[in-house]
Design a protein around this motif. Sequence first.
Motif, short mmCIF file in Angstrom:
data_model
loop_
_atom_site.label_atom_id
_atom_site.label_comp_id
_atom_site.label_asym_id
_atom_site.label_seq_id
_atom_site.Cartn_x
_atom_site.Cartn_y
_atom_site.Cartn_z
N LYS A 11 0.84 -1.20 0.00
CA LYS A 11 0.00 0.00 0.00
C LYS A 11 0.88 1.26 0.00
O LYS A 11 2.10 1.18 0.21
CB LYS A 11 -0.93 -0.05 1.21
CG LYS A 11 -1.95 -1.21 1.15
CD LYS A 11 -2.86 -1.21 2.37
CE LYS A 11 -3.88 -2.34 2.30
NZ LYS A 11 -4.80 -2.34 3.47
N HIS A 54 -16.47 -3.55 0.91
CA HIS A 54 -16.50 -2.68 2.10
C HIS A 54 -17.26 -1.37 1.84
O HIS A 54 -17.18 -0.44 2.65
CB HIS A 54 -15.07 -2.33 2.54
CG HIS A 54 -14.26 -3.52 2.93
ND1 HIS A 54 -14.68 -4.42 3.88
CD2 HIS A 54 -13.05 -3.97 2.51
CE1 HIS A 54 -13.77 -5.37 4.02
NE2 HIS A 54 -12.77 -5.13 3.20
N PHE A 59 -15.37 3.15 7.08
CA PHE A 59 -14.00 3.51 6.71
C PHE A 59 -13.76 3.49 5.20
O PHE A 59 -12.65 3.77 4.74
CB PHE A 59 -12.98 2.58 7.41
CG PHE A 59 -13.19 1.11 7.13
CD1 PHE A 59 -12.72 0.52 5.96
CD2 PHE A 59 -13.85 0.29 8.05
CE1 PHE A 59 -12.91 -0.83 5.70
CE2 PHE A 59 -14.04 -1.07 7.80
CZ PHE A 59 -13.56 -1.63 6.62
N THR A 93 -4.98 -8.16 10.26
CA THR A 93 -5.35 -6.88 9.65
C THR A 93 -4.89 -5.68 10.47
O THR A 93 -4.36 -4.71 9.92
CB THR A 93 -6.89 -6.81 9.47
OG1 THR A 93 -7.31 -7.95 8.74
CG2 THR A 93 -7.30 -5.55 8.72
N GLY A 112 -5.41 1.79 9.83
CA GLY A 112 -5.62 2.64 8.65
C GLY A 112 -4.46 2.57 7.67
O GLY A 112 -4.64 2.72 6.47
N ILE A 116 0.05 -3.48 3.68
CA ILE A 116 -0.05 -4.50 2.63
C ILE A 116 -1.47 -5.04 2.50
O ILE A 116 -2.21 -5.06 3.50
CB ILE A 116 0.97 -5.63 2.92
CG1 ILE A 116 1.10 -6.58 1.74
CG2 ILE A 116 0.65 -6.36 4.23
CD1 ILE A 116 2.36 -7.43 1.79
N HIS A 117 -1.81 -5.45 1.30
CA HIS A 117 -3.07 -6.16 1.05
C HIS A 117 -2.75 -7.51 0.44
O HIS A 117 -1.82 -7.64 -0.36
CB HIS A 117 -3.94 -5.38 0.04
CG HIS A 117 -4.99 -6.26 -0.58
ND1 HIS A 117 -6.18 -6.55 0.04
CD2 HIS A 117 -4.99 -6.97 -1.74
CE1 HIS A 117 -6.87 -7.39 -0.72
NE2 HIS A 117 -6.17 -7.65 -1.81
P1 RTP Z 1 -6.78 -6.13 3.01
O1 RTP Z 1 -8.12 -6.39 2.34
O2 RTP Z 1 -6.30 -4.71 2.84
O3 RTP Z 1 -5.77 -7.15 2.66
O4 RTP Z 1 -6.96 -6.30 4.55
P2 RTP Z 1 -7.74 -7.44 5.31
O5 RTP Z 1 -8.35 -8.42 4.35
O6 RTP Z 1 -6.81 -7.97 6.33
O7 RTP Z 1 -8.88 -6.61 6.00
P3 RTP Z 1 -10.30 -6.19 5.44
O8 RTP Z 1 -11.31 -6.56 6.46
O9 RTP Z 1 -10.51 -6.68 4.04
O10 RTP Z 1 -10.19 -4.61 5.43
C1 RTP Z 1 -9.65 -3.95 4.32
C2 RTP Z 1 -8.82 -2.80 4.77
O11 RTP Z 1 -9.66 -1.77 5.30
C3 RTP Z 1 -8.96 -1.08 6.31
N1 RTP Z 1 -9.74 -1.13 7.53
N2 RTP Z 1 -9.90 -0.09 8.30
N3 RTP Z 1 -10.72 1.64 10.36
C4 RTP Z 1 -11.09 0.37 10.39
O12 RTP Z 1 -11.73 -0.09 11.29
C5 RTP Z 1 -10.67 -0.49 9.30
N4 RTP Z 1 -11.00 -1.75 9.15
C6 RTP Z 1 -10.41 -2.18 8.00
C7 RTP Z 1 -7.63 -1.74 6.52
O13 RTP Z 1 -6.65 -1.02 5.77
C8 RTP Z 1 -7.84 -3.11 5.90
O14 RTP Z 1 -6.63 -3.64 5.43
#
Ligand code: RTP
Length: 149
Positions: A11, A54, A59, A93, A112, A116-117
């Motif tokens: 990212k 999302h 967010f 996450t 925030g 990495i994703h």
């Molecule tokens: P990613 O998709 O980025 O690989 O991350 P992830 O699967 O581990 O988590 P996901 O639930 O898909 O969330 C996507 C991205 O959204 C941001 N996030 N912010 N402020 C918050 O509560 C919040 N929750 C999620 C994070 O950047 C997360 O990687």
Amino acid sequence: MAVEKTFVMVKPDGVQRGLVGEIVSRFEKKGLKLVGAKLMQVPQSLAEEHYAEHKERPFFKDLVSFITSSPVFAMVLEGDSAVSVARTLMGKTNPAESAPGTIRGDFGLTIGMNIIHGSDSTESAAREIKLWFNDESVAYDRAVDVWLA
Ligand code: RTP
Ligand code: MG
């Protein structure tokens, strides 16, 4: 075990902090094979489509503006169980809860900007590889594969 492809993206915070090399190196050393890679500025429409699941979350707006704020380094990685292996190397996450030794655990501090994703399933991987690379990955033989399986 099945050979899979997964989509991984450093990212904007990871690119700005000079972590691309370190992160690529971790995946390479693990044995995953780099079959696609590009540094790119993310168009708004691509960010919104990538994170469509999302859309209704509070967010979402901040997430899209973060991903489009500065270049990302997008990759396709291939190997046995590549999807879950990449997620394991990334860590949880929320970097505050990610184990040391993982990418988020070693380099991240806040959810925030979690560096990495990685695709969360083989279905997501297929969708994301098509979206980011239009299915254009590079197939090639690697001598080391003999020592990894
Ligand atoms: P990613 O998709 O980025 O690989 O991350 P992830 O699967 O581990 O988590 P996901 O639930 O898909 O969330 C996507 C991205 O959204 C941001 N996030 N912010 N402020 C918050 O509560 C919040 N929750 C999620 C994070 O950047 C997360 O990687
Ligand atoms: Mg996700």
